[in-house]
Design a protein around this motif. Structure first.
Motif, mmCIF file in Angstrom:
data_model
loop_
_atom_site.group_PDB
_atom_site.id
_atom_site.type_symbol
_atom_site.label_atom_id
_atom_site.label_comp_id
_atom_site.label_asym_id
_atom_site.label_seq_id
_atom_site.Cartn_x
_atom_site.Cartn_y
_atom_site.Cartn_z
ATOM 1 N N LEU A 1 60.453 47.702 36.345
ATOM 2 C CA LEU A 1 60.352 46.513 37.186
ATOM 3 C C LEU A 1 59.105 46.521 38.077
ATOM 4 O O LEU A 1 58.785 45.503 38.695
ATOM 5 C CB LEU A 1 61.594 46.395 38.064
ATOM 6 C CG LEU A 1 62.918 46.101 37.339
ATOM 7 C CD1 LEU A 1 64.083 46.161 38.310
ATOM 8 C CD2 LEU A 1 62.867 44.738 36.651
ATOM 9 N N MET A 2 58.422 47.661 38.147
ATOM 10 C CA MET A 2 57.248 47.745 39.021
ATOM 11 C C MET A 2 56.098 46.925 38.450
ATOM 12 O O MET A 2 55.761 47.031 37.280
ATOM 13 C CB MET A 2 56.820 49.198 39.225
ATOM 14 C CG MET A 2 57.814 50.002 40.041
ATOM 15 S SD MET A 2 57.208 51.637 40.521
ATOM 16 C CE MET A 2 56.011 51.194 41.779
ATOM 17 N N ASP A 3 55.514 46.113 39.296
ATOM 18 C CA ASP A 3 54.455 45.198 38.878
ATOM 19 C C ASP A 3 53.095 45.767 39.273
ATOM 20 O O ASP A 3 52.704 45.723 40.427
ATOM 21 C CB ASP A 3 54.672 43.832 39.527
ATOM 22 C CG ASP A 3 53.659 42.785 39.066
ATOM 23 O OD1 ASP A 3 52.755 43.142 38.277
ATOM 24 O OD2 ASP A 3 53.767 41.633 39.496
ATOM 25 N N PHE A 4 52.395 46.309 38.289
ATOM 26 C CA PHE A 4 51.024 46.781 38.519
ATOM 27 C C PHE A 4 50.055 45.947 37.685
ATOM 28 O O PHE A 4 48.945 46.372 37.375
ATOM 29 C CB PHE A 4 50.897 48.266 38.160
ATOM 30 C CG PHE A 4 51.330 48.612 36.757
ATOM 31 C CD1 PHE A 4 50.445 48.550 35.699
ATOM 32 C CD2 PHE A 4 52.648 48.965 36.500
ATOM 33 C CE1 PHE A 4 50.840 48.842 34.414
ATOM 34 C CE2 PHE A 4 53.055 49.274 35.218
ATOM 35 C CZ PHE A 4 52.159 49.211 34.169
ATOM 36 N N SER A 5 50.491 44.733 37.352
ATOM 37 C CA SER A 5 49.743 43.904 36.402
ATOM 38 C C SER A 5 48.395 43.452 36.933
ATOM 39 O O SER A 5 47.558 42.974 36.158
ATOM 40 C CB SER A 5 50.576 42.679 36.006
ATOM 41 O OG SER A 5 50.855 41.875 37.151
ATOM 42 N N LEU A 6 48.155 43.581 38.228
ATOM 43 C CA LEU A 6 46.849 43.178 38.737
ATOM 44 C C LEU A 6 45.738 44.019 38.117
ATOM 45 O O LEU A 6 44.660 43.511 37.814
ATOM 46 C CB LEU A 6 46.813 43.288 40.260
ATOM 47 C CG LEU A 6 45.703 42.445 40.918
ATOM 48 C CD1 LEU A 6 46.205 41.809 42.193
ATOM 49 C CD2 LEU A 6 44.473 43.283 41.202
ATOM 50 N N TYR A 7 46.022 45.310 37.891
ATOM 51 C CA TYR A 7 45.034 46.148 37.204
ATOM 52 C C TYR A 7 44.793 45.642 35.776
ATOM 53 O O TYR A 7 43.655 45.604 35.301
ATOM 54 C CB TYR A 7 45.508 47.604 37.159
ATOM 55 C CG TYR A 7 45.577 48.276 38.499
ATOM 56 C CD1 TYR A 7 44.425 48.536 39.244
ATOM 57 C CD2 TYR A 7 46.806 48.654 39.041
ATOM 58 C CE1 TYR A 7 44.496 49.161 40.477
ATOM 59 C CE2 TYR A 7 46.879 49.283 40.268
ATOM 60 C CZ TYR A 7 45.731 49.531 40.988
ATOM 61 O OH TYR A 7 45.800 50.153 42.212
ATOM 62 N N THR A 8 45.869 45.257 35.107
ATOM 63 C CA THR A 8 45.743 44.742 33.737
ATOM 64 C C THR A 8 44.914 43.465 33.722
ATOM 65 O O THR A 8 44.043 43.278 32.856
ATOM 66 C CB THR A 8 47.140 44.466 33.152
ATOM 67 O OG1 THR A 8 47.960 45.626 33.314
ATOM 68 C CG2 THR A 8 47.051 44.119 31.681
ATOM 69 N N ARG A 9 45.170 42.577 34.675
ATOM 70 C CA ARG A 9 44.440 41.301 34.708
ATOM 71 C C ARG A 9 42.967 41.521 35.066
ATOM 72 O O ARG A 9 42.093 40.763 34.605
ATOM 73 C CB ARG A 9 45.114 40.348 35.684
ATOM 74 C CG ARG A 9 46.491 39.908 35.211
ATOM 75 C CD ARG A 9 46.951 38.632 35.914
ATOM 76 N NE ARG A 9 47.173 38.825 37.326
ATOM 77 C CZ ARG A 9 48.316 39.235 37.862
ATOM 78 N NH1 ARG A 9 49.339 39.532 37.073
ATOM 79 N NH2 ARG A 9 48.442 39.358 39.163
ATOM 80 N N LEU A 10 42.681 42.524 35.894
ATOM 81 C CA LEU A 10 41.277 42.848 36.166
ATOM 82 C C LEU A 10 40.573 43.271 34.876
ATOM 83 O O LEU A 10 39.463 42.806 34.577
ATOM 84 C CB LEU A 10 41.182 43.968 37.207
ATOM 85 C CG LEU A 10 41.374 43.564 38.667
ATOM 86 C CD1 LEU A 10 41.536 44.793 39.549
ATOM 87 C CD2 LEU A 10 40.201 42.708 39.158
ATOM 88 N N TRP A 11 41.209 44.167 34.110
ATOM 89 C CA TRP A 11 40.636 44.591 32.838
ATOM 90 C C TRP A 11 40.389 43.393 31.917
ATOM 91 O O TRP A 11 39.299 43.220 31.367
ATOM 92 C CB TRP A 11 41.555 45.601 32.149
ATOM 93 C CG TRP A 11 41.303 45.731 30.672
ATOM 94 C CD1 TRP A 11 41.863 44.967 29.676
ATOM 95 C CD2 TRP A 11 40.386 46.611 30.022
ATOM 96 N NE1 TRP A 11 41.375 45.349 28.453
ATOM 97 C CE2 TRP A 11 40.472 46.345 28.632
ATOM 98 C CE3 TRP A 11 39.537 47.610 30.462
ATOM 99 C CZ2 TRP A 11 39.716 47.047 27.698
ATOM 100 C CZ3 TRP A 11 38.786 48.304 29.542
ATOM 101 C CH2 TRP A 11 38.878 48.029 28.182
ATOM 102 N N THR A 12 41.405 42.559 31.732
ATOM 103 C CA THR A 12 41.326 41.439 30.791
ATOM 104 C C THR A 12 40.248 40.453 31.198
ATOM 105 O O THR A 12 39.479 39.979 30.351
ATOM 106 C CB THR A 12 42.695 40.737 30.707
ATOM 107 O OG1 THR A 12 43.665 41.658 30.201
ATOM 108 C CG2 THR A 12 42.636 39.526 29.795
ATOM 109 N N SER A 13 40.149 40.145 32.484
ATOM 110 C CA SER A 13 39.172 39.148 32.919
ATOM 111 C C SER A 13 37.741 39.679 32.846
ATOM 112 O O SER A 13 36.809 38.924 32.559
ATOM 113 C CB SER A 13 39.490 38.682 34.343
ATOM 114 O OG SER A 13 39.416 39.751 35.262
#
Length: 621
Positions: A518-530
């Motif tokens: 449930l932990m949301d660390f998706s900001l790192y993922t979105r930084l990579w993708t963008s």
């Protein structure tokens, strides 16, 4: 000025022996599997360096790697990574560093610099957009850090430089980029053995642009907002720096005092971030770009000096029984100029003080007294007298003179400033950390003590969270972002922020897999993708973190590491702290067994073949 979208994927390979260089092009698959910075550096070294390479010999390699976020303006992204085999531990070490060097290397058009071989004479390696030029460094040999930086750097260049300690082969010598360091594991000694006094980069030829500017702008805005509203980053670290940890650590009885004999002291507050801010007129003194602003300088007797970081404050302060801020700054300054890791220097001094009290060695160094410390630091840097033996580290000293029971090191690396008898999960993290007694491999103390989400004296769920934080930390160190963003990026998303703490705590303690899911660390993922313009899910990016961590462990096992090395100092396993009526110790074995099972290691701590196959790691030949 030309523009690089995302990454150039160009890595310079330099051979000091032949004074030559070549260019390696990173493939798309390598980038997705290893991300960049630490991960890519490890993989490139693994493919090129013999696993039996002498850390101070020509076959050892140093990888200097900016990450995919460098140059984009992403929050707290002004960091680069170094990877090499450590002369202190004999295994792999890596280090993250702020300072200006990484930006200059990246904007010169390079996504990495690999150094192999050994120069016969002192050399400066100058890097620009065209490649490498080698210059005579003999006029600079013997200079301290500040003198070297002033003498070598011209205009907008920036440099990585070693001090006298690196030249002399002090096994915990570091490397400076501005006022920041590649601190742990002796990277300065590796460069010193290669006769590299400095590496100078001249950038500014390229700008770095994200592949998806609008998406990047949105995620950057969100990241900054998370940082600005997070209490740890926007209040604690910003106002008091890393010394915000000192008073809570003392209150929790986990602050090392007298070589980890005690966990608190009545005078510890004198070194706190709060008192430093009130008395020394602190101002920001940070990496760039930075949103958190944890670095500070202060006015000490009329001179503006960097405020020592928490680890320095404790290991050269409370752990020696010393509480004078001016002395602490002076010891920090000496280590800065000579190019020595303050954590190891402090740990060695503490061992010598206790060994002197017990009659194992003959020195005047004593707990609570500053007498002789300046001279001891200088003798270590120069490798003169008993300082030559201190320069070999605590493990060496304890093997030679006895005193293994109070040698506060793991795998040869001195311990950081948290006593795991009051946070046992951090004890597991210390024991299994790939580079030795590293608090940054998995910062479990935050969940156990500072946020109170995990029972700090229980073994429950500790193996699960060590594994998770190791993987996530490898992601952060490979993008590369500052690890302090982890507080804001994982605790400020709505699910974490608005779930009551007692529910979060129950989930984390009793259903850790669900809590981690449930932990949301998706900001790192979105930084990579963008930035890269390539989609990766959070599951894929966390698997990349696992791949990076396991590769480093596998390299270490090829160098001889096994279960017998995943230990803690005897003091922590058998001796309670002063001030703890229950005399708690760290119940390591139970947690270690669970950790190996979760990791996919065999009972001896070796990554199993099916794990390597699942992660796409080719076994060493």
């Amino acid at each position: 000025m030309k523009c690089i979208t995302g990454t150039s994927n160009r890595v310079l390979e330099v051979d000091l022996g032949t004074r030559s260089f070549s260019v390696y092009i990173v493939s798309r698959e390598e980038r997705r599997q290893w991300l960049g910075a630490k991960g890519l550096g490890l993989k490139l070294v693994y493919d090129r360096m013999p696993m039996n390479a002498d850390p101070l010999g020509p076959d050892n390699m140093v990888a200097l790697m900016p990450g995919v976020l460098m140059g984009t303006g992403a929050p707290c992204s002004g960091r680069f990574h170094a990877v090499t085999r450590s002369p202190m531990t004999g295994i792999m070490t890596s280090s993250s560093c702020g300072g200006p060097f990484g930006m200059q290397l990246k904007t010169a058009g390079w996504d990495g610099l690999l150094i192999r071989g050994q120069s016969s004479d002192p050399v400066i390696v100058r890097v620009d957009s065209e490649g490498v030029v080698f210059e005579d460094a003999r006029p600079f040999w013997g200079m301290n850090i500040s003198e070297s930086q002033k003498a070598m750097v011209h205009g907008k260049e920036s440099a990585l430089v070693i001090g006298p300690a690196g030249e002399k082969g002090v096994v915990f010598a570091n490397v400076a980029s501005g006022h920041r360091f590649l601190g742990r594991g002796g990277i300065g000694a590796v460069l010193g053995a290669k006769k590299v006094k400095g590496i100078v980069a001249e950038g500014g030829n390229f700008t770095i642009a994200p592949a998806s500017p609008k998406a990047f702008s949105r995620v950057k805005k969100r990241g900054n907002a998370y940082i600005q509203r997070n209490e740890t980053s926007a209040v604690g670290l910003r106002n008091y720096g890393t010394n915000m940890n000192l008073n809570p650590g003392n209150e929790a009885n986990i602050l090392p005092v007298h070589n980890f004999q005690a966990g608190r002291h009545d005078r510890s507050f004198e070194l706190s971030g709060e008192m430093t801010k009130d008395i020394h007129d602190t101002r920001y003194h940070t990496c760039k770009p930075c949103t958190i602003l944890c670095g500070h300088s202060g006015n000490y007797s009329g001179t503006r000096m960097p405020v020592p970081e928490f680890e320095t404050t404790v290991l050269l302060g409370t752990n020696l029984g010393l509480f004078d801020r001016e002395q602490n700054v002076e010891f920090n300054r000496i280590c800065f100029e000579q190019g020595m890791d303050t954590i190891s220097a402090g740990g060695i001094l503490a061992w010598v003080m206790e060994a002197s009290e017990k009659g194992l060695v003959s020195t005047a160094l004593r707990f609570g007294s500053p007498e002789g410390i300046r001279e001891a630091l200088m003798s270590m840097a120069a490798k003169e007298g008993f300082g030559a033996e201190m320069a070999m580290g605590t493990r060496y000293l304890a093997r030679r003179y006895g005193g293994r029971s109070f040698a506060m090191e793991v795998k040869g690396l001195e311990m950081a400033a948290y006593d795991p008898r009051g946070c046992v999960g951090q004890g597991l993290a210390y024991a299994v950390a790939n580079r030795g007694a590293c608090h940054l491999s998995a910062y479990l103390v935050a969940l156990e003590v500072y946020f109170g989400l995990l029972n700090r004296h229980s073994t429950r769920s500790k193996a699960e969270f060590v594994c998770f934080l190791e993987n996530l930390t490898c992601v952060i160190n490979s993008l590369q972002s500052c690890q302090f963003t982890m507080f804001a990026y994982t605790l400020e998303p709505p699910l974490s922020k608005y779930t009551p703490d007692f529910i979060l705590s129950l989930l984390m303690r009793y259903v850790p897999k669900l809590a981690i899911g449930l932990m949301d660390f998706s900001l790192y993922t979105r930084l990579w993708t963008s930035v890269m313009g390539e989609r990766m899910s959070s599951a894929e990016i966390l698997k990349a973190g696992e791949r990076i961590h396991v590769l480093e462990r596998y390299m270490n096992t090829c160098m001889g590491i096994s279960r017998q090395d995943d230990r803690l100092p005897e003091r922590l396993l058998t001796e309670g702290r002063r001030g703890d009526d229950k005399k708690r110790t760290v119940p390591l074995e139970k947690m270690l067994h669970a950790y190996y099972r979760l990791r996919g290691y065999d009972r001896n701590g070796i990554p199993e073949g099916k794990l390597l196959k699942r992660l796409g790691i080719k076994a060493a030949g």
